[in-house]
Write a protein that holds these residues in place. Structure first.
Motif, PDB file in Angstrom:
ATOM      1  N   UNK A  42       0.641  -0.975  -0.010  1.00  0.00           N
ATOM      2  CA  UNK A  42       0.105   0.044  -0.095  1.00  0.00           C
ATOM      3  C   UNK A  42       1.108   1.316  -0.253  1.00  0.00           C
ATOM      4  N   UNK A  43       2.163   1.369  -0.623  1.00  0.00           N
ATOM      5  CA  UNK A  43       2.824   2.090  -0.721  1.00  0.00           C
ATOM      6  C   UNK A  43       2.562   2.928  -2.697  1.00  0.00           C
ATOM      7  N   UNK A  44       2.160   2.366  -3.159  1.00  0.00           N
ATOM      8  CA  UNK A  44       2.049   3.262  -3.919  1.00  0.00           C
ATOM      9  C   UNK A  44       0.640   2.841  -4.633  1.00  0.00           C
ATOM     10  N   UNK A  45      -0.671   3.631  -5.013  1.00  0.00           N
ATOM     11  CA  UNK A  45      -1.759   3.049  -5.488  1.00  0.00           C
ATOM     12  C   UNK A  45      -2.246   1.904  -6.509  1.00  0.00           C
ATOM     13  N   UNK A  46      -3.142   1.631  -6.547  1.00  0.00           N
ATOM     14  CA  UNK A  46      -3.630   0.066  -7.877  1.00  0.00           C
ATOM     15  C   UNK A  46      -3.799   1.380  -8.801  1.00  0.00           C
ATOM     16  N   UNK A  47      -4.472   2.134  -9.032  1.00  0.00           N
ATOM     17  CA  UNK A  47      -4.281   3.624 -10.211  1.00  0.00           C
ATOM     18  C   UNK A  47      -2.705   3.428 -10.864  1.00  0.00           C
ATOM     19  N   UNK A  59      -9.533   2.463 -14.213  1.00  0.00           N
ATOM     20  CA  UNK A  59      -9.221   2.503 -12.953  1.00  0.00           C
ATOM     21  C   UNK A  59     -10.159   3.391 -12.762  1.00  0.00           C
ATOM     22  N   UNK A  60     -11.618   4.356 -13.371  1.00  0.00           N
ATOM     23  CA  UNK A  60     -12.357   4.644 -13.246  1.00  0.00           C
ATOM     24  C   UNK A  60     -13.779   4.323 -13.547  1.00  0.00           C
ATOM     25  N   UNK A  61     -14.045   3.121 -13.973  1.00  0.00           N
ATOM     26  CA  UNK A  61     -15.180   2.194 -13.891  1.00  0.00           C
ATOM     27  C   UNK A  61     -14.383   0.819 -12.908  1.00  0.00           C
ATOM     28  N   UNK A  62     -16.153   0.353 -12.402  1.00  0.00           N
ATOM     29  CA  UNK A  62     -16.273  -0.118 -11.479  1.00  0.00           C
ATOM     30  C   UNK A  62     -15.651  -2.032 -11.765  1.00  0.00           C
ATOM     31  N   UNK A  63     -15.420  -1.836 -13.322  1.00  0.00           N
ATOM     32  CA  UNK A  63     -14.447  -3.400 -13.868  1.00  0.00           C
ATOM     33  C   UNK A  63     -13.401  -3.704 -13.770  1.00  0.00           C
ATOM     34  N   UNK A  64     -12.832  -2.166 -14.032  1.00  0.00           N
ATOM     35  CA  UNK A  64     -11.342  -1.904 -14.633  1.00  0.00           C
ATOM     36  C   UNK A  64     -11.629  -2.654 -12.649  1.00  0.00           C
ATOM     37  N   UNK A 115      -8.298  -6.297 -13.446  1.00  0.00           N
ATOM     38  CA  UNK A 115      -7.578  -5.415 -14.584  1.00  0.00           C
ATOM     39  C   UNK A 115      -6.704  -6.159 -13.782  1.00  0.00           C
ATOM     40  N   UNK A 116      -6.543  -6.088 -12.091  1.00  0.00           N
ATOM     41  CA  UNK A 116      -5.195  -6.184 -11.456  1.00  0.00           C
ATOM     42  C   UNK A 116      -4.318  -4.162 -11.912  1.00  0.00           C
ATOM     43  N   UNK A 117      -3.215  -4.657 -12.280  1.00  0.00           N
ATOM     44  CA  UNK A 117      -1.762  -4.420 -12.534  1.00  0.00           C
ATOM     45  C   UNK A 117      -2.054  -3.764 -13.619  1.00  0.00           C
ATOM     46  N   UNK A 118      -2.736  -4.069 -14.819  1.00  0.00           N
ATOM     47  CA  UNK A 118      -2.358  -4.010 -16.143  1.00  0.00           C
ATOM     48  C   UNK A 118      -2.611  -2.478 -16.524  1.00  0.00           C
ATOM     49  N   UNK A 119      -2.217  -1.841 -16.942  1.00  0.00           N
ATOM     50  CA  UNK A 119      -3.240  -0.831 -18.433  1.00  0.00           C
ATOM     51  C   UNK A 119      -4.431  -0.982 -19.365  1.00  0.00           C
TER      52      UNK A 119
END
Length: 363
Positions: A244-249, A314-319, A323-327
């Motif tokens: 939790x030192x970097x955000x999931x976004x 990131x900004x949708x529920x599904x993401x 999605x994990x950490x992938x763009x």
């Protein structure tokens, strides 16, 4: 730490420290506006008054250009109109990061605090700085990329109000974007209530990705030692996010991300790590590897490219759930084009076109 409690129910402060003499309420602000500071100090004064047991309330300013002198003057003015018992309970600190270290140095009106409290406060400020969203992508592009991702998921049409709320933009912005897309013939003709993109061709996906690449702000970093590979940096990112030192976004794009969406990608090794972030790109780079330095010359080899944008994953529920950490696909496609992998990007766009027409297997 046993005597430090992060506040969940108190939405108007960022943290709470239980000291022997009473709680310390902490509000972290990232601003250059004295009006914002004045409002924060006044809000803390109200909190002190409403909690008889609260001994102190602390406003912590980070990444600010406001001087300690101005802040001290403002605090004294506020104390002049507050009840004496409350006035001396409200304080401020200015926090400044130390380059190359996961540290924040504090100074201000709050003195004689324990080392444990300072360590806790450093962690709180670091978390707040990195989890605060500072997207620099134009509002128009946020709408376009969100519509593109919803199309890739084969989601049903959405209303203008839904787009406005999801993207965090104004109604006129959404309406303008939709008119532009309608003029290009990119919107689907449907009897369903709402709007969505029609199935796009390879050329249209490439056009969309090129435009997206132009809109994003990118920060490039080099590794003077040449010892950090993209895979190693990606592993460090995973560890920092798990702690939790970097955000999931913070999302992985580029070759590594594109290969997740398009396993047949014809690139044997990633030349660099590409990230999409909504927070401070320089701070993200420092946390991944303190030895990274900004690229200053054309011939320098890029180790890390950090794009400041809002990824619809990131900004949708599904993401946030699958999605994990992938763009997302569009981010990765734009990365490939930006790196010069145009043929490979075209092949990925062809895969996106076919997959989208057949139906997203994840829906």
């Amino acid at each position: 730490m046993s005597n430090a409690l992060a506040i969940a129910a108190d939405n108007d402060v960022d943290g709470r420290w239980e000291s022997p003499s009473g709680p310390i309420l902490v509000d972290v602000k990232r601003t250059n506006s004295m009006r914002d500071v004045r409002g924060a100090l006044l809000a803390l004064a109200y909190r002190v008054r409403s909690e008889a047991s609260t001994s102190k309330a602390l406003c912590v300013l980070v990444d600010t250009r406001l001087s300690q002198g101005r802040l001290q003057e403002e605090l004294q003015r506020l104390r002049g109109v507050l009840h004496p018992e409350i006035a001396e309970s409200v304080h401020f600190l200015v926090g400044k990061g130390v380059r190359g270290h996961d540290r924040v140095v504090f100074s201000g009106s709050f003195d004689n605090v324990s080392n444990d409290f300072r360590a806790w406060l450093e962690a709180l400020v670091t978390t707040e700085r990195l989890h605060s969203h500072t997207p620099q992508l134009p509002a128009r592009q946020v709408v376009v990329t969100t519509l593109a991702q919803l199309r890739l998921w084969n989601q049903p049409p959405v209303t203008l109000k839904h787009l406005q709320q999801t993207c965090g933009v104004s109604y006129p912005t959404v309406a303008t974007v939709l008119k532009e897309l309608a003029d290009k013939g990119w919107l689907e003709n449907s009897d369903e209530r709402g709007v969505r993109l029609r199935h796009l061709t390879v050329g249209e996906w490439m056009e969309l990705a090129r435009d997206h690449a132009k809109q994003r702000k990118v920060h490039l970093f080099i590794d003077p030692t040449g010892q950090s590979s993209p895979e190693q940096l990606a592993k460090r990112l995973a560890r920092l996010q798990s702690a939790n030192k970097l955000p999931r976004s913070v999302r992985i794009g580029g070759v590594l991300g594109a290969a997740r969406h398009f396993p047949a990608l014809d690139i044997t090794a990633a030349p660099q790590l590409n990230l999409t972030v909504e927070t401070d790109p320089i701070r993200v780079a420092e946390m991944l590897d303190a030895g990274l330095r900004p690229k200053t010359r054309a011939e320098q080899r890029i180790a890390l490219a950090v794009h400041v944008a809002r990824d619809p994953w990131v900004i949708t529920d599904k993401g946030t759930t699958t999605q994990g950490t992938w763009a997302g696909e569009l981010e990765c496609l734009a990365d490939l084009i930006e790196m010069g992998f145009v043929r490979e990007a075209s092949e990925m766009a062809h895969h996106m076109e076919l997959t989208n027409k057949k139906g997203d297997p994840t829906t």
